[in-house]
Design a protein around this motif. Structure first.
Motif, PDB file in Angstrom:
ATOM      1  N   GLY A  95       0.317  -1.168  -0.409  1.00 56.99           N
ATOM      2  CA  GLY A  95       0.312  -0.285   0.299  1.00 56.99           C
ATOM      3  C   GLY A  95       0.827   0.499  -0.098  1.00 56.99           C
ATOM      4  N   GLN A  96       2.065   1.016   0.626  1.00 55.16           N
ATOM      5  CA  GLN A  96       2.773   2.171   0.703  1.00 55.16           C
ATOM      6  C   GLN A  96       3.607   2.640  -0.614  1.00 55.16           C
ATOM      7  N   LEU A  97       3.818   1.529  -1.006  1.00 54.34           N
ATOM      8  CA  LEU A  97       4.487   1.466  -2.387  1.00 54.34           C
ATOM      9  C   LEU A  97       4.732   1.659  -3.958  1.00 54.34           C
ATOM     10  N   ARG A  98       3.222   1.179  -3.788  1.00 55.18           N
ATOM     11  CA  ARG A  98       2.022   0.476  -4.948  1.00 55.18           C
ATOM     12  C   ARG A  98       2.906  -0.226  -6.014  1.00 55.18           C
ATOM     13  N   PRO A  99       3.887  -1.657  -5.986  1.00 58.24           N
ATOM     14  CA  PRO A  99       4.641  -2.082  -6.815  1.00 58.24           C
ATOM     15  C   PRO A  99       3.775  -2.507  -8.096  1.00 58.24           C
ATOM     16  N   LYS A 100       4.197  -2.418  -9.318  1.00 57.28           N
ATOM     17  CA  LYS A 100       3.435  -3.262 -10.243  1.00 57.28           C
ATOM     18  C   LYS A 100       3.363  -5.048 -10.078  1.00 57.28           C
ATOM     19  N   ARG A 101       4.354  -4.902  -9.775  1.00 55.96           N
ATOM     20  CA  ARG A 101       4.370  -6.838  -9.470  1.00 55.96           C
ATOM     21  C   ARG A 101       5.365  -7.504  -8.208  1.00 55.96           C
ATOM     22  N   ILE A 102       5.131  -8.371  -7.590  1.00 53.36           N
ATOM     23  CA  ILE A 102       5.520  -9.159  -6.809  1.00 53.36           C
ATOM     24  C   ILE A 102       5.906 -10.083  -6.223  1.00 53.36           C
ATOM     25  N   GLY A 103       6.841 -10.883  -5.267  1.00 51.61           N
ATOM     26  CA  GLY A 103       6.778 -11.746  -5.483  1.00 51.61           C
ATOM     27  C   GLY A 103       7.019 -12.328  -3.812  1.00 51.61           C
ATOM     28  N   LEU A 104       6.288 -13.842  -4.106  1.00 46.87           N
ATOM     29  CA  LEU A 104       6.498 -14.110  -2.181  1.00 46.87           C
ATOM     30  C   LEU A 104       6.847 -15.061  -2.462  1.00 46.87           C
ATOM     31  N   GLU A 135      -3.594  -8.137  -6.470  1.00 47.59           N
ATOM     32  CA  GLU A 135      -4.659  -8.550  -7.436  1.00 47.59           C
ATOM     33  C   GLU A 135      -5.396  -7.337  -7.357  1.00 47.59           C
ATOM     34  N   GLN A 136      -5.959  -7.376  -6.302  1.00 44.96           N
ATOM     35  CA  GLN A 136      -7.229  -6.059  -6.138  1.00 44.96           C
ATOM     36  C   GLN A 136      -6.474  -5.164  -7.071  1.00 44.96           C
ATOM     37  N   GLN A 137      -5.553  -4.690  -6.345  1.00 41.80           N
ATOM     38  CA  GLN A 137      -4.586  -3.744  -7.058  1.00 41.80           C
ATOM     39  C   GLN A 137      -4.019  -3.902  -8.491  1.00 41.80           C
ATOM     40  N   GLY A 138      -4.417  -4.427  -9.473  1.00 39.73           N
ATOM     41  CA  GLY A 138      -4.106  -5.134 -11.014  1.00 39.73           C
ATOM     42  C   GLY A 138      -2.609  -5.002 -10.376  1.00 39.73           C
ATOM     43  N   ILE A 139      -2.217  -5.482  -9.463  1.00 38.82           N
ATOM     44  CA  ILE A 139      -0.472  -5.889  -9.083  1.00 38.82           C
ATOM     45  C   ILE A 139      -0.530  -7.730 -10.386  1.00 38.82           C
ATOM     46  N   ALA A 140       0.932  -7.385 -10.399  1.00 39.89           N
ATOM     47  CA  ALA A 140       0.866  -9.091 -10.925  1.00 39.89           C
ATOM     48  C   ALA A 140       2.107  -9.645  -9.370  1.00 39.89           C
TER      49      ALA A 140
END
Length: 202
Positions: free
Chosen positions: A84-93, A111-116
């Motif tokens: 929520g703070q950084l608003r990345p476009k994609r993440i890995g877990l 994914e609700q925020q359109g992040i891959a």
């Protein structure tokens, strides 16, 4: 008239000539030995030249314009707050059996925020090498999708997980982050959360 330089006799110059030939042979032998030694110990020499240096340690991260983030996961509150703070476009877990449910909640939130979202399962959370390898896979995936800066949040997971992820970050030349926060009744108090830079590449 056959005069020698500096007035030295011919025998002296002959000795000097032979000494020069001997010195040249010694240097050639030394060079060959150095080449052989360098080839036999090439891995150690490579590690010495590429040894880790940490020019930027700690402090508040600058810019915060990371397009991709990788998280070591134990709980979902902190990664969701960072997203929520950084608003990345994609993440890995990076998740384990114990944190798989938290990983799914993070994925749903992102994914609700359109992040891959990409996930990698860690079979042995006490093996930093496994985490290192899975982290590298995620970084390659994130880099292949789009350009932009990447960072790894090493807050979650067990200590070996954080170490493995940190080593992958250093090798890949990406930033590493940590989220500090107070806990109240066993849960993080997000009002006190702040992002700290562990190591910055620039």
């Amino acid at each position: 008239m056959n005069e020698q330089l500096f007035g030295w006799n011919e025998q002296t110059w002959l000795y000097l000539d032979q000494l020069g030939i001997l010195a040249g042979n010694v240097m050639l032998l030394f060079s060959l030995c150095a080449v052989v030694f360098g080839w036999l110990r090439r891995d150690n020499i490579r590690r010495w030249f590429s040894r880790n240096r940490f020019p930027h340690i700690g402090g508040k991260p600058e810019g915060k314009d990371w397009q991709g983030l990788v998280f070591t996961v134990s709980r979902d509150e902190l990664p969701c707050w960072v997203i929520g703070q950084l608003r990345p476009k994609r993440i890995g877990l990076l998740v384990t059996d114990h944190s798989e449910a938290a990983g799914k909640r993070i994925q749903a939130y992102a994914e609700q925020q359109g992040i891959a979202v990409h996930r990698r399962m860690i079979e042995n959370a006490d093996d930093p090498n496994e985490v290192y390898l899975r982290t590298r896979e995620l970084l390659q995936l994130l880099r292949g999708e789009e350009s932009g800066r990447l960072a790894i949040d090493i807050t979650g997971g067990k200590v070996p997980m954080s170490l493995g992820a940190f080593m992958a970050a250093e090798e890949a030349g990406v930033d590493s982050l940590y989220v500090s926060t107070r806990f109240e009744q066993g849960r993080p108090d997000m009002r006190s959360a702040s992002i700290t830079s562990v190591s910055r590449t620039q």
